[in-house]
Design a protein around this motif. Structure first.
Motif, PDB file in Angstrom:
ATOM      1  N   ASN A 169      -5.654  20.059  10.803  1.00 52.53           N
ATOM      2  CA  ASN A 169      -5.679  19.106   9.679  1.00 52.53           C
ATOM      3  C   ASN A 169      -7.725  19.562   8.920  1.00 52.53           C
ATOM      4  O   ASN A 169      -7.619  19.528   7.994  1.00 52.53           O
ATOM      5  CB  ASN A 169      -5.580  18.081  10.433  1.00 52.53           C
ATOM      6  N   VAL A 229     -11.996   6.653   2.865  1.00 49.31           N
ATOM      7  CA  VAL A 229     -10.548   6.589   3.601  1.00 49.31           C
ATOM      8  C   VAL A 229      -9.696   6.966   2.837  1.00 49.31           C
ATOM      9  O   VAL A 229      -8.798   6.994   3.870  1.00 49.31           O
ATOM     10  CB  VAL A 229     -10.754   4.764   4.066  1.00 49.31           C
ATOM     11  N   ALA A 230      -9.025   6.123   1.570  1.00 53.87           N
ATOM     12  CA  ALA A 230      -8.615   6.517   1.350  1.00 53.87           C
ATOM     13  C   ALA A 230      -8.022   8.205   1.262  1.00 53.87           C
ATOM     14  O   ALA A 230      -6.323   8.306   1.346  1.00 53.87           O
ATOM     15  CB  ALA A 230      -8.085   5.501  -0.019  1.00 53.87           C
ATOM     16  N   GLN A 231      -8.183   8.801   0.801  1.00 56.44           N
ATOM     17  CA  GLN A 231      -8.679  10.353   0.525  1.00 56.44           C
ATOM     18  C   GLN A 231      -8.274  10.465   1.743  1.00 56.44           C
ATOM     19  O   GLN A 231      -7.431  11.419   2.358  1.00 56.44           O
ATOM     20  CB  GLN A 231     -10.548  10.746   0.030  1.00 56.44           C
ATOM     21  N   MET A 232      -8.542  10.251   3.381  1.00 56.79           N
ATOM     22  CA  MET A 232      -8.229  10.690   4.298  1.00 56.79           C
ATOM     23  C   MET A 232      -6.957  10.382   5.097  1.00 56.79           C
ATOM     24  O   MET A 232      -6.356  11.366   5.071  1.00 56.79           O
ATOM     25  CB  MET A 232      -9.915  10.172   5.495  1.00 56.79           C
ATOM     26  N   TYR A 233      -6.978   9.264   4.829  1.00 62.62           N
ATOM     27  CA  TYR A 233      -5.802   8.846   4.629  1.00 62.62           C
ATOM     28  C   TYR A 233      -4.027   9.623   4.126  1.00 62.62           C
ATOM     29  O   TYR A 233      -3.307  10.008   4.552  1.00 62.62           O
ATOM     30  CB  TYR A 233      -5.697   7.544   4.426  1.00 62.62           C
ATOM     31  N   LEU A 234      -4.660   9.270   3.235  1.00 65.52           N
ATOM     32  CA  LEU A 234      -3.460  10.069   2.520  1.00 65.52           C
ATOM     33  C   LEU A 234      -3.939  12.202   2.633  1.00 65.52           C
ATOM     34  O   LEU A 234      -2.096  12.317   2.339  1.00 65.52           O
ATOM     35  CB  LEU A 234      -3.851  10.101   0.745  1.00 65.52           C
ATOM     36  N   THR A 235      -4.448  12.693   2.668  1.00 67.51           N
ATOM     37  CA  THR A 235      -5.006  13.488   3.425  1.00 67.51           C
ATOM     38  C   THR A 235      -4.123  14.017   4.709  1.00 67.51           C
ATOM     39  O   THR A 235      -3.067  14.856   4.743  1.00 67.51           O
ATOM     40  CB  THR A 235      -5.862  14.219   3.840  1.00 67.51           C
ATOM     41  N   TRP A 254      -2.009  12.382   5.911  1.00 66.17           N
ATOM     42  CA  TRP A 254      -0.483  11.387   5.708  1.00 66.17           C
ATOM     43  C   TRP A 254       0.537  12.873   4.911  1.00 66.17           C
ATOM     44  O   TRP A 254       1.536  12.394   5.617  1.00 66.17           O
ATOM     45  CB  TRP A 254      -0.258  10.350   4.941  1.00 66.17           C
TER      46      TRP A 254
END
Length: 179
Positions: free
Chosen positions: A84, A167-173, A175
């Protein structure tokens, strides 16, 4: 030494498009809170000083926790070596959202790292400012406390917005990588 500390801040500002989003909403809320404090009777001077002191003390604790969180994320990002993270390093960021730095489009890994490093530096500077305010609060006039509170609200909201973006960038990446 001073130049190296501010490199993440410079990179953050030079690589972002639509940067105003992280400043406009906190600014509107800070101005609204300042206007409310100026035009409403929020109590006597003793109550204002007590409330301000509690506000600053609470923020010192919150910012210290946020610094720990940011440093932990940086540590995880730079020490992890899995598929990842490798994918993040190899994938260029969206050209619609991020500008190239030194003629090169940043990777998603660099974007995440610059977000979190920027946040950590801003948090550390803000913590120092909060400690200074805490030490000087008894010398400041009550009207000044209202302005300082509005600035504090702006800064803490800005920090939280950048953190939420990270946090949203990490999640979307991650995901997107699972699909």
């Amino acid at each position: 030494m001073k130049n190296i500390i501010f490199v993440p801040i410079k990179d953050y500002f030079t690589s972002r498009k639509k940067l105003y989003n992280k400043f406009i909403i906190p600014l509107i809320i800070a101005i609204a809170s300042l206007l409310f404090a100026i035009f409403s009777n929020i109590g006597n001077s003793e109550k204002i000083i007590l409330t301000f002191s509690e506000f600053i003390d609470t923020q010192i604790n919150i910012v210290a926790i946020l610094i720990s969180f940011s440093i932990a994320i940086i540590t995880i990002l730079v020490s992890a070596d899995n598929k990842n993270i490798q994918c993040l390093k190899e994938t260029d960021s969206n050209k619609k959202q991020y500008k190239p730095v030194d003629g090169k489009q940043l990777s998603l890994f660099q974007i995440l790292l610059s977000n979190i490093a920027y946040n950590a530096i801003v948090e550390i500077i803000y913590l120092v400012v909060l400690i200074a305010i805490s030490l000087l609060r008894s010398l400041l006039p009550i009207e000044t406390l209202k302005y300082i509170t509005a600035v504090c609200i702006f800064i803490i909201l800005h920090i939280l917005f950048v953190l939420l973006e990270s946090v949203a960038q990490m999640y979307l990446t991650f995901w997107a990588n699972k699909k």
